[in-house]
Design a protein around this motif. Structure first.
Motif, short mmCIF file in Angstrom:
data_model
loop_
_atom_site.label_atom_id
_atom_site.label_comp_id
_atom_site.label_asym_id
_atom_site.label_seq_id
_atom_site.Cartn_x
_atom_site.Cartn_y
_atom_site.Cartn_z
N GLY A 50 0.92 -1.36 0.07
CA GLY A 50 -0.01 0.00 -0.08
C GLY A 50 0.81 1.30 0.11
N VAL A 51 1.73 1.09 -0.65
CA VAL A 51 2.85 2.41 -0.86
C VAL A 51 3.02 2.88 -1.96
CG1 VAL A 51 3.83 2.04 1.57
CG2 VAL A 51 4.83 0.84 -0.62
N SER A 52 3.65 4.03 -2.56
CA SER A 52 3.92 4.31 -3.74
C SER A 52 5.30 4.53 -3.98
CB SER A 52 3.26 5.92 -4.13
OG SER A 52 3.94 6.70 -2.96
N THR A 53 6.17 4.35 -2.99
CA THR A 53 7.72 4.38 -3.15
C THR A 53 8.07 3.25 -1.91
OG1 THR A 53 7.89 6.51 -3.68
CG2 THR A 53 9.84 5.34 -3.06
N LEU A 54 8.98 2.42 -2.31
CA LEU A 54 9.51 1.45 -1.36
C LEU A 54 10.37 2.22 -0.37
CD1 LEU A 54 10.29 -1.48 -3.73
CD2 LEU A 54 8.21 -1.36 -2.02
N SER A 55 10.39 1.73 0.83
CA SER A 55 11.41 1.96 1.84
C SER A 55 12.14 1.01 2.37
CB SER A 55 10.27 2.69 3.16
OG SER A 55 11.13 2.94 4.14
N ALA A 56 13.53 1.28 2.32
CA ALA A 56 14.23 0.17 3.00
C ALA A 56 14.16 0.09 4.51
CB ALA A 56 15.88 0.64 2.53
N GLN A 57 14.06 1.20 5.16
CA GLN A 57 13.80 1.17 6.75
C GLN A 57 12.58 0.42 6.96
OE1 GLN A 57 15.61 3.56 8.95
NE2 GLN A 57 14.91 1.79 10.13
N ASP A 58 11.42 0.38 6.18
CA ASP A 58 10.18 -0.18 6.66
C ASP A 58 10.45 -1.87 6.27
OD1 ASP A 58 9.05 1.95 7.23
OD2 ASP A 58 7.91 2.25 5.34
N LEU A 59 11.11 -1.91 5.05
CA LEU A 59 11.40 -3.43 4.77
C LEU A 59 12.27 -4.00 5.75
CD1 LEU A 59 11.38 -2.85 0.74
CD2 LEU A 59 9.78 -4.26 2.03
N ALA A 60 13.28 -3.35 6.05
CA ALA A 60 14.04 -3.73 7.07
C ALA A 60 13.66 -4.31 8.39
CB ALA A 60 15.33 -2.93 7.36
N GLU A 61 12.44 -3.54 8.97
CA GLU A 61 11.72 -3.69 10.01
C GLU A 61 10.63 -4.65 10.31
OE1 GLU A 61 11.28 0.31 11.35
OE2 GLU A 61 13.25 0.52 11.79
N VAL A 62 10.07 -4.83 8.96
CA VAL A 62 8.89 -5.46 8.97
C VAL A 62 9.11 -7.08 9.46
CG1 VAL A 62 9.08 -6.64 6.41
CG2 VAL A 62 6.93 -6.24 7.41
N GLU A 63 7.96 -7.56 10.07
CA GLU A 63 8.33 -8.89 10.63
C GLU A 63 8.39 -9.87 9.44
OE1 GLU A 63 8.06 -12.09 12.79
OE2 GLU A 63 7.78 -10.07 13.67
N PRO A 64 9.37 -10.73 9.50
CA PRO A 64 9.80 -11.49 8.39
C PRO A 64 8.73 -12.31 7.83
CG PRO A 64 11.72 -11.28 10.15
CD PRO A 64 10.45 -10.78 10.55
N GLU A 65 7.97 -13.04 8.75
CA GLU A 65 6.71 -13.73 8.31
C GLU A 65 5.82 -13.13 7.53
OE1 GLU A 65 6.45 -17.30 8.31
OE2 GLU A 65 8.40 -17.23 9.04
N ARG A 66 5.59 -11.71 7.89
CA ARG A 66 4.77 -10.57 7.07
C ARG A 66 5.16 -10.56 5.50
NH1 ARG A 66 0.93 -8.93 4.37
NH2 ARG A 66 0.75 -6.63 4.45
#
Length: 198
Positions: A50-66
Motif C-alpha cells: 500500500g505504498v507508492s515508493t518502497l522504503s528500505a527502513q520499513d522493509l528492514a523492520e517488517v516482521e519476516p513472516e509478514r
C-alpha cells in the motif's frame, strides 16, 4: 528521471525509473525467473504494501513472516518467495546500516567504477556477475557513470551489447537479450556434453 522499459509494464517501469530501491530489488529478483517479471516484482511489492515508493527502513523492520506472506501472493513476487523475501530484507538492512536506507547511497559521490562495483557486490544476493550487470544498468540507463564504470562492468558495459537487462530498452532489445542468453546456455550445454569429465 530515466525512462525505464525493463518490466514492459508502464506502472512497474515508472517505479523502477523513480525509485532506486525498486531498481536494486528488481536486480536482486532477477534470478531463475523471467527478467521482466523480476523487475515488475518491486511494483507488486509496493502495491501489496500500500505504498507508492518502497522504503528500505520499513522493509528492514517488517516482521519476516509478514514479508514472506506478501511475497507469496498469489501471484508470487518470485519463484522462490520465502528465500527472496529474506534476501530483500537483508539488502534493506544493509542499506539502512551503511547508507541511511538510501539505495542511491550506493552510487552517490562514488569516486570510480571499481568502488561502485565493490559496494554493489557487498549486497546480500549479489555475486560478481550480478554486481557487474547492475553497474552496467546504472551506467547505461540511470546516468550513473563514474570514471571506469564500463571497465568495472566488464563485457556488460560494452556499448551496443545485448547481454543483459542493462541493454533492455524496448520489446525488441528484450528479445535480443533473451536470444543471447539462450545462445550462451546452449553453448555451455554443448561444451559440457563434449566434456567427458563433466
Amino acid at each position: 528521471m530515466p525512462d525505464i522499459r525493463i518490466a514492459q509494464d508502464p506502472a512497474a517501469d515508472e517505479l523502477l525509473g523513480r525509485d532506486p530501491l525498486a531498481l536494486v530489488l528488481g536486480m536482486l529478483l532477477d534470478q531463475q525467473f523471467p527478467m521482466e517479471r523480476a523487475f515488475a516484482g518491486p511494483a507488486l511489492l509496493a502495491q501489496r504494501l500500500g505504498v507508492s515508493t518502497l522504503s528500505a527502513q520499513d522493509l528492514a523492520e517488517v516482521e519476516p513472516e509478514r514479508l514472506k506472506e506478501v511475497f507469496t501472493g498469489p501471484p508470487a513476487v518470485h519463484r522462490y518467495p520465502g528465500s527472496m523475501a529474506e534476501r530483500t530484507q537483508a539488502v534493506c538492512r544493509l542499506l539502512v546500516e551503511r547508507y541511511d536506507g538510501r539505495a542511491e547511497g550506493l552510487w552517490d559521490d562514488v569516486p570510480d567504477g571499481a568502488t561502485l562495483l565493490r559496494r554493489i557486490g557487498e549486497l546480500p544476493g549479489f555475486g560478481a556477475q550480478k554486481a557487474k550487470i547492475l553497474v552496467a544498468l546504472l551506467g547505461k540507463q540511470y546516468g550513473v557513470t563514474p570514471p571506469g564504470w564500463r571497465e568495472a562492468a566488464g563485457d556488460y558495459g560494452d556499448d551496443g551489447a545485448r547481454r543483459s537487462v542493462a541493454d533492455v530498452t524496448d520489446p525488441v532489445s528484450l528479445g535480443e537479450v533473451r536470444a543471447f542468453k539462450q545462445q550462451v546456455k546452449a553453448a555451455a550445454k554443448a561444451a559440457q556434453a563434449g566434456d567427458p569429465t563433466a
